[in-house]
Design a protein around this motif. Structure first.
Motif, PDB file in Angstrom:
ATOM      1  N   ARG A 119      44.402  40.133  31.621  1.00 38.29           N
ATOM      2  CA  ARG A 119      43.819  41.321  32.893  1.00 38.29           C
ATOM      3  C   ARG A 119      43.893  43.122  32.187  1.00 38.29           C
ATOM      4  O   ARG A 119      45.272  43.069  32.785  1.00 38.29           O
ATOM      5  N   ASN A 123      46.525  42.931  43.548  1.00 37.72           N
ATOM      6  CA  ASN A 123      45.511  43.713  44.517  1.00 37.72           C
ATOM      7  C   ASN A 123      46.015  44.717  45.586  1.00 37.72           C
ATOM      8  O   ASN A 123      44.731  45.386  45.635  1.00 37.72           O
ATOM      9  N   GLU A 154      35.867  44.458  41.138  1.00 44.36           N
ATOM     10  CA  GLU A 154      36.497  43.592  40.760  1.00 44.36           C
ATOM     11  C   GLU A 154      35.218  42.588  40.154  1.00 44.36           C
ATOM     12  O   GLU A 154      34.798  41.720  38.991  1.00 44.36           O
ATOM     13  N   VAL A 166      34.254  44.175  36.191  1.00 40.95           N
ATOM     14  CA  VAL A 166      35.325  43.006  35.241  1.00 40.95           C
ATOM     15  C   VAL A 166      34.448  43.153  33.872  1.00 40.95           C
ATOM     16  O   VAL A 166      33.833  41.857  33.942  1.00 40.95           O
ATOM     17  N   VAL A 198      44.419  47.326  43.433  1.00 37.19           N
ATOM     18  CA  VAL A 198      43.138  47.264  43.458  1.00 37.19           C
ATOM     19  C   VAL A 198      42.493  47.975  44.521  1.00 37.19           C
ATOM     20  O   VAL A 198      41.312  48.642  44.595  1.00 37.19           O
ATOM     21  N   ASP A 205      38.649  41.845  31.602  1.00 33.48           N
ATOM     22  CA  ASP A 205      39.506  40.913  30.729  1.00 33.48           C
ATOM     23  C   ASP A 205      39.574  39.998  29.191  1.00 33.48           C
ATOM     24  O   ASP A 205      38.869  40.300  28.910  1.00 33.48           O
TER      25      ASP A 205
END
Length: 184
Positions: free
Chosen positions: A138, A165, A175, A178, A168, A47
């Motif tokens: 991101r 999603n 997550e 990150v 992912v 991020d």
């Protein structure tokens, strides 16, 4: 007859166990790395919190070390929703027939996230607050050829990259790991 009966029974059990397949048809890439020695770099999520302004030319450069088998995806966090991510490039239509677009370029050393379209200096303070100040992007690095065999077996496309999603889930990304960078 006594010798044939166990063979028939054994072949029946073998056929029955082979035909019982409880696979989920959704492919999940567990370790798609074609270079087993390079397992420490991908998949990666990072991020970047940044305000896009004239001092940084309404852009941000993030240094990376990419391989030729890597794909870069960049998502922008939707300020209206705390959990929504939008794949960029993304165009926003502003009042007065103006357009503001987020876009990015990358090479093996860096990713540059920037704005295009209307001059950001002409945005109202409310528009600048929404589209330029305190933006979260991101950066997701994944393998370019991940899941080709799984995709070939399925009639569906491997993954919809516009759906964060789905990415992912497909790449089995964590997550909670990150890395967050607060840029100036």
């Amino acid at each position: 007859m006594k010798k044939i009966l166990p063979l028939i029974l054994l072949s029946g059990i073998g056929l029955l166990s082979y035909s019982c397949d409880n696979r989920n048809d959704d492919p999940v890439v567990v370790n798609p790395n074609p270079n087993p020695g390079d397992s420490d770099t991908l998949p990666v999520m990072k991020d970047v919190n940044v305000s896009l302004s004239s001092s940084n030319n309404y852009s941000h450069i993030e240094l990376l070390n990419l391989q030729n088998t890597d794909v870069v995806l960049v998502y922008r966090k939707d300020p209206a929703s705390s959990n929504a991510w939008q794949l960029i490039p993304k165009t926003y239509y502003l009042a007065g027939s103006r357009e503001l677009e987020y876009n990015f370029l990358f090479n093996s050393q860096k990713v540059e996230i920037f704005t295009e379209g209307v001059s950001p200096a002409t945005l109202s303070s409310a528009e600048a607050g929404t589209y330029l100040n305190n933006q979260t992007f991101r950066i997701v690095l994944v393998y370019a050829n991940a899941g080709k065999s799984a995709a070939a077996k399925s009639a569906k496309p491997a993954v919809d990259y516009s759906d964060y999603n789905a990415v992912v889930k497909y790449y089995n990304l964590d997550e909670s790991k990150v890395q967050t960078i607060n840029a100036k």
